[in-house]
Design a protein around this motif. Sequence first.
Motif, PDB file in Angstrom:
ATOM      1  N   VAL A  38       0.829  -1.204   0.000  1.00 46.30           N
ATOM      2  CA  VAL A  38       0.000   0.000   0.000  1.00 46.30           C
ATOM      3  C   VAL A  38       0.865   1.255   0.000  1.00 46.30           C
ATOM      4  O   VAL A  38       0.585   2.216  -0.733  1.00 46.30           O
ATOM      5  CB  VAL A  38      -0.967  -0.008   1.200  1.00 46.30           C
ATOM      6  CG1 VAL A  38      -1.583   1.374   1.411  1.00 46.30           C
ATOM      7  CG2 VAL A  38      -2.060  -1.038   0.984  1.00 46.30           C
ATOM      8  N   ARG A  39       1.931   1.273   0.797  1.00 46.34           N
ATOM      9  CA  ARG A  39       2.799   2.462   0.814  1.00 46.34           C
ATOM     10  C   ARG A  39       3.447   2.673  -0.555  1.00 46.34           C
ATOM     11  O   ARG A  39       3.551   3.809  -1.035  1.00 46.34           O
ATOM     12  CB  ARG A  39       3.864   2.354   1.902  1.00 46.34           C
ATOM     13  CG  ARG A  39       4.542   3.708   2.199  1.00 46.34           C
ATOM     14  CD  ARG A  39       5.447   3.632   3.426  1.00 46.34           C
ATOM     15  NE  ARG A  39       5.709   4.950   3.955  1.00 46.34           N
ATOM     16  CZ  ARG A  39       6.693   5.768   3.519  1.00 46.34           C
ATOM     17  NH1 ARG A  39       7.485   5.383   2.542  1.00 46.34           N
ATOM     18  NH2 ARG A  39       6.852   6.957   4.062  1.00 46.34           N
ATOM     19  N   ALA A  40       3.863   1.579  -1.189  1.00 43.19           N
ATOM     20  CA  ALA A  40       4.445   1.681  -2.526  1.00 43.19           C
ATOM     21  C   ALA A  40       3.409   2.193  -3.525  1.00 43.19           C
ATOM     22  O   ALA A  40       3.723   3.018  -4.398  1.00 43.19           O
ATOM     23  CB  ALA A  40       4.988   0.328  -2.960  1.00 43.19           C
ATOM     24  N   ALA A  41       2.169   1.712  -3.409  1.00 43.95           N
ATOM     25  CA  ALA A  41       1.115   2.134  -4.330  1.00 43.95           C
ATOM     26  C   ALA A  41       0.804   3.615  -4.182  1.00 43.95           C
ATOM     27  O   ALA A  41       0.563   4.315  -5.168  1.00 43.95           O
ATOM     28  CB  ALA A  41      -0.142   1.299  -4.093  1.00 43.95           C
ATOM     29  N   LEU A  42       0.810   4.115  -2.944  1.00 39.01           N
ATOM     30  CA  LEU A  42       0.551   5.536  -2.727  1.00 39.01           C
ATOM     31  C   LEU A  42       1.651   6.397  -3.332  1.00 39.01           C
ATOM     32  O   LEU A  42       1.404   7.531  -3.753  1.00 39.01           O
ATOM     33  CB  LEU A  42       0.407   5.820  -1.233  1.00 39.01           C
ATOM     34  CG  LEU A  42      -0.800   5.164  -0.545  1.00 39.01           C
ATOM     35  CD1 LEU A  42      -0.837   5.535   0.934  1.00 39.01           C
ATOM     36  CD2 LEU A  42      -2.100   5.542  -1.218  1.00 39.01           C
ATOM     37  N   HIS A  43       2.877   5.840  -3.383  1.00 37.53           N
ATOM     38  CA  HIS A  43       3.989   6.522  -4.053  1.00 37.53           C
ATOM     39  C   HIS A  43       3.842   6.480  -5.571  1.00 37.53           C
ATOM     40  O   HIS A  43       4.199   7.433  -6.264  1.00 37.53           O
ATOM     41  CB  HIS A  43       5.316   5.837  -3.694  1.00 37.53           C
ATOM     42  CG  HIS A  43       6.016   6.413  -2.519  1.00 37.53           C
ATOM     43  ND1 HIS A  43       6.333   7.746  -2.404  1.00 37.53           N
ATOM     44  CD2 HIS A  43       6.497   5.825  -1.392  1.00 37.53           C
ATOM     45  CE1 HIS A  43       6.965   7.960  -1.264  1.00 37.53           C
ATOM     46  NE2 HIS A  43       7.059   6.814  -0.625  1.00 37.53           N
ATOM     47  N   SER A  44       3.342   5.355  -6.090  1.00 44.55           N
ATOM     48  CA  SER A  44       3.484   5.041  -7.513  1.00 44.55           C
ATOM     49  C   SER A  44       2.301   5.410  -8.390  1.00 44.55           C
ATOM     50  O   SER A  44       2.491   5.771  -9.554  1.00 44.55           O
ATOM     51  CB  SER A  44       3.754   3.540  -7.683  1.00 44.55           C
ATOM     52  OG  SER A  44       4.880   3.140  -6.915  1.00 44.55           O
TER      53      SER A  44
END
Length: 201
Positions: free
Chosen positions: A107-113
């Motif tokens: 989820v943290r990666a998705a919010l970045h990406s």
Amino acid sequence: MKLYSMPSSGNSYKVRLLLALLGRDCVIVDVEESSAELLAAKAAGALPFGKAPVLHLDDGRMLPESNAILVWLGEGTRYLPGDPVARARMLSWMFWEQNQHEGVIAVRAALHSYPSRAHLATPERMAELLERGHALLAVMEEHLAGHDWLAGDAVSLADIALYAYTHTAGEAGGFEMARFPAVNAWLARVAALPGYVGLSG
């Protein structure tokens, strides 16, 4: 077989990775987030749960959910332990990956990406995910400090499942991977498996 796969998704990647490690032929249908292909696949009923990955078998049956697909593909291979306890431990890690690890690390990666999710990346939310993610990685670190693999004495589906989002946790999610040397050594072991392909492979 045909795999409906989101190229940027770790859940889709773990299936592509196991297919490569097993040398299995499969047609890959890319359905990236917010793409016309994804909308078409949903409209055609190709994604029973509305998301990728989904493996379409030669007889027309469909298998959704990444870890369920891994178990089906892993049947009769080195990646599915024969010992009942080792298999249960493998499944424990795979359940943990979906109900703990994926919901924070991915989820943290998705919010970045993903631009469509940028409005959710508030400083408070990102800080919370960073703290929780480091705690989850510490769970893996503690185990891997004394073991080469997550379940038993050999590589299993648990390693494939958890590799997918862990190997990009630093680059994509901003997690401090230098804090986890045993996790990094394990990542290198997975990447050295014969037939390995990367996320974009």
